[in-house]
Design an enzyme around this catalytic site. Structure first.
Site, short mmCIF file in Angstrom:
data_model
loop_
_atom_site.label_atom_id
_atom_site.label_comp_id
_atom_site.label_asym_id
_atom_site.label_seq_id
_atom_site.Cartn_x
_atom_site.Cartn_y
_atom_site.Cartn_z
N ALA A 186 -15.45 71.67 49.66
CA ALA A 186 -14.50 70.73 50.12
C ALA A 186 -13.54 71.50 50.98
O ALA A 186 -13.03 70.96 52.05
CB ALA A 186 -13.66 69.97 48.91
N GLU A 187 -13.05 72.69 50.59
CA GLU A 187 -11.86 73.25 51.12
C GLU A 187 -12.48 74.12 52.58
O GLU A 187 -11.59 74.30 53.31
CB GLU A 187 -11.28 74.43 50.02
CG GLU A 187 -10.38 73.56 49.08
CD GLU A 187 -9.04 72.97 49.75
OE1 GLU A 187 -8.50 73.74 50.24
OE2 GLU A 187 -8.93 71.78 49.37
N ILE A 188 -13.42 74.79 52.16
CA ILE A 188 -13.84 75.79 53.23
C ILE A 188 -14.92 75.02 54.38
O ILE A 188 -15.09 75.10 55.64
CB ILE A 188 -14.63 77.12 52.77
CG1 ILE A 188 -13.67 77.50 51.77
CG2 ILE A 188 -14.94 77.98 54.15
CD1 ILE A 188 -12.43 78.37 52.57
#
Length: 168
Positions: free
Chosen positions: A22-24
Protein backbone atom coordinates in the site's frame (compact mmCIF):
# COMPACT_ATOMS: atom_id res chain seq x y z
CA UNK A 1 9.32 -16.58 21.44
CA UNK A 2 10.64 -14.80 18.36
CA UNK A 3 8.30 -13.14 15.87
CA UNK A 4 9.03 -15.90 13.34
CA UNK A 5 7.96 -18.55 15.90
CA UNK A 6 4.74 -16.78 16.87
CA UNK A 7 1.65 -18.87 16.04
CA UNK A 8 0.27 -16.00 13.94
CA UNK A 9 3.57 -15.15 12.24
CA UNK A 10 2.21 -15.79 8.73
CA UNK A 11 -0.69 -13.36 9.17
CA UNK A 12 1.56 -10.74 10.74
CA UNK A 13 4.12 -11.01 7.93
CA UNK A 14 1.35 -10.90 5.31
CA UNK A 15 -0.17 -7.81 6.94
CA UNK A 16 3.23 -6.08 6.96
CA UNK A 17 3.73 -7.05 3.31
CA UNK A 18 0.27 -5.65 2.53
CA UNK A 19 1.18 -2.37 4.27
CA UNK A 20 4.37 -2.14 2.20
CA UNK A 21 2.36 -2.84 -0.96
CA UNK A 22 0.00 0.00 0.00
CA UNK A 23 2.68 2.49 1.01
CA UNK A 24 5.45 1.71 -1.50
CA UNK A 25 3.70 -0.09 -4.37
CA UNK A 26 4.81 -3.29 -6.08
CA UNK A 27 6.99 -1.68 -8.76
CA UNK A 28 9.02 0.30 -6.24
CA UNK A 29 9.24 -2.66 -3.85
CA UNK A 30 10.93 -4.56 -6.66
CA UNK A 31 13.40 -1.70 -7.34
CA UNK A 32 14.50 -1.37 -3.70
CA UNK A 33 15.49 -3.47 -0.70
CA UNK A 34 11.87 -4.68 -0.41
CA UNK A 35 10.93 -1.11 0.49
CA UNK A 36 13.08 -0.86 3.61
CA UNK A 37 15.33 1.74 2.00
CA UNK A 38 12.70 3.88 0.22
CA UNK A 39 12.38 7.60 0.94
CA UNK A 40 9.12 9.45 0.36
CA UNK A 41 8.82 10.95 -3.09
CA UNK A 42 10.30 7.88 -4.77
CA UNK A 43 8.86 6.56 -7.98
CA UNK A 44 9.72 3.33 -9.80
CA UNK A 45 11.45 5.43 -12.47
CA UNK A 46 13.29 7.60 -9.91
CA UNK A 47 13.74 5.80 -6.63
CA UNK A 48 15.19 7.79 -3.74
CA UNK A 49 16.93 5.26 -1.54
CA UNK A 50 18.55 5.40 1.87
CA UNK A 51 22.30 4.90 2.08
CA UNK A 52 22.37 2.43 4.97
CA UNK A 53 20.34 1.60 8.04
CA UNK A 54 22.26 3.24 10.90
CA UNK A 55 19.44 5.73 11.50
CA UNK A 56 16.30 7.16 9.93
CA UNK A 57 17.50 9.31 7.01
CA UNK A 58 15.65 12.41 8.34
CA UNK A 59 15.41 13.80 4.84
CA UNK A 60 12.71 16.45 4.45
CA UNK A 61 11.11 16.02 1.04
CA UNK A 62 8.78 18.55 -0.52
CA UNK A 63 6.34 17.17 -3.07
CA UNK A 64 2.89 17.80 -4.48
CA UNK A 65 0.04 15.39 -3.85
CA UNK A 66 -3.22 16.03 -5.63
CA UNK A 67 -2.08 19.54 -6.40
CA UNK A 68 -1.18 20.55 -2.86
CA UNK A 69 2.28 20.88 -1.33
CA UNK A 70 3.33 18.27 1.21
CA UNK A 71 6.49 18.14 3.31
CA UNK A 72 7.45 14.80 4.76
CA UNK A 73 10.31 12.86 6.35
CA UNK A 74 8.65 9.49 5.67
CA UNK A 75 11.10 6.70 4.99
CA UNK A 76 11.38 2.95 4.99
CA UNK A 77 9.04 0.10 4.19
CA UNK A 78 6.19 1.58 6.23
CA UNK A 79 7.00 5.26 5.50
CA UNK A 80 7.62 6.20 9.12
CA UNK A 81 8.16 9.87 9.92
CA UNK A 82 11.41 10.82 11.67
CA UNK A 83 9.60 12.22 14.72
CA UNK A 84 7.87 8.88 15.32
CA UNK A 85 11.08 6.95 14.78
CA UNK A 86 12.73 8.91 17.59
CA UNK A 87 9.94 7.88 19.98
CA UNK A 88 9.92 4.20 19.00
CA UNK A 89 13.69 3.88 18.87
CA UNK A 90 13.84 4.74 22.58
CA UNK A 91 10.64 2.92 23.58
CA UNK A 92 11.61 -0.34 21.89
CA UNK A 93 15.38 0.03 22.49
CA UNK A 94 16.12 -0.36 18.79
CA UNK A 95 19.76 -0.19 17.66
CA UNK A 96 19.23 1.12 14.12
CA UNK A 97 16.71 1.63 11.32
CA UNK A 98 17.26 -1.85 9.91
CA UNK A 99 14.49 -3.96 8.41
CA UNK A 100 14.04 -5.75 11.76
CA UNK A 101 13.66 -2.42 13.55
CA UNK A 102 11.21 -1.10 10.96
CA UNK A 103 9.13 -4.27 11.33
CA UNK A 104 9.19 -3.94 15.13
CA UNK A 105 7.91 -0.36 14.95
CA UNK A 106 5.13 -1.27 12.51
CA UNK A 107 4.01 -4.16 14.72
CA UNK A 108 4.06 -1.87 17.76
CA UNK A 109 1.94 0.69 15.94
CA UNK A 110 -0.53 -2.05 14.97
CA UNK A 111 -0.58 -3.20 18.61
CA UNK A 112 -1.19 0.35 19.86
CA UNK A 113 -4.19 0.68 17.53
CA UNK A 114 -5.68 -2.47 19.03
CA UNK A 115 -5.47 -4.25 15.69
CA UNK A 116 -2.98 -7.04 16.43
CA UNK A 117 -5.69 -9.52 17.55
CA UNK A 118 -7.54 -8.78 14.30
CA UNK A 119 -4.38 -9.33 12.24
CA UNK A 120 -3.71 -12.59 14.06
CA UNK A 121 -7.29 -13.80 13.51
CA UNK A 122 -7.34 -12.81 9.82
CA UNK A 123 -9.95 -10.08 10.24
CA UNK A 124 -8.26 -8.05 7.54
CA UNK A 125 -10.78 -5.28 6.92
CA UNK A 126 -11.26 -4.64 10.64
CA UNK A 127 -7.48 -4.51 11.16
CA UNK A 128 -7.11 -2.09 8.26
CA UNK A 129 -9.85 0.16 9.64
CA UNK A 130 -8.09 0.26 13.03
CA UNK A 131 -4.69 1.27 11.60
CA UNK A 132 -5.73 3.54 8.75
CA UNK A 133 -4.97 6.69 10.75
CA UNK A 134 -1.29 5.68 10.66
CA UNK A 135 -0.89 4.75 7.00
CA UNK A 136 -2.24 7.32 4.52
CA UNK A 137 -2.49 4.78 1.70
CA UNK A 138 -5.19 2.74 3.46
CA UNK A 139 -8.85 3.21 2.57
CA UNK A 140 -10.55 5.82 4.74
CA UNK A 141 -7.29 7.29 6.04
CA UNK A 142 -8.47 10.72 5.01
CA UNK A 143 -5.09 12.40 4.50
CA UNK A 144 -5.90 13.54 0.98
CA UNK A 145 -3.35 11.15 -0.47
CA UNK A 146 -4.13 8.30 -2.87
CA UNK A 147 -5.69 5.37 -1.00
CA UNK A 148 -5.50 1.76 -2.17
CA UNK A 149 -8.79 -0.08 -2.75
CA UNK A 150 -9.60 -2.78 -0.19
CA UNK A 151 -9.77 -5.39 -2.99
CA UNK A 152 -6.13 -4.67 -3.92
CA UNK A 153 -5.08 -4.89 -0.27
CA UNK A 154 -6.89 -8.20 0.18
CA UNK A 155 -5.13 -9.61 -2.91
CA UNK A 156 -1.74 -8.44 -1.63
CA UNK A 157 -2.40 -9.92 1.83
CA UNK A 158 -3.48 -13.29 0.42
CA UNK A 159 -0.57 -13.35 -2.06
CA UNK A 160 1.79 -12.82 0.90
CA UNK A 161 0.42 -15.92 2.63
CA UNK A 162 -2.14 -14.35 4.94
CA UNK A 163 -5.22 -16.30 6.01
CA UNK A 164 -8.63 -14.71 6.35
CA UNK A 165 -11.02 -15.43 9.19
CA UNK A 166 -13.94 -17.67 8.20
CA UNK A 167 -16.57 -15.54 6.50
CA UNK A 168 -14.19 -12.59 6.08
Amino acid sequence: MSAAQHPHAANRRAFLDMLAFAEIGPALLARSDDGYDVIVGSTPASPILMQGYADHPRRLVELRLRGRPVRSTAAGRYQLLARYWDHYRVRLALPDYSPASQDAVALQQIRECGALPDVDAGRLELAISRVRRIWASLPGAGYGQPERPIADLRRAYLAAGGALAPGA
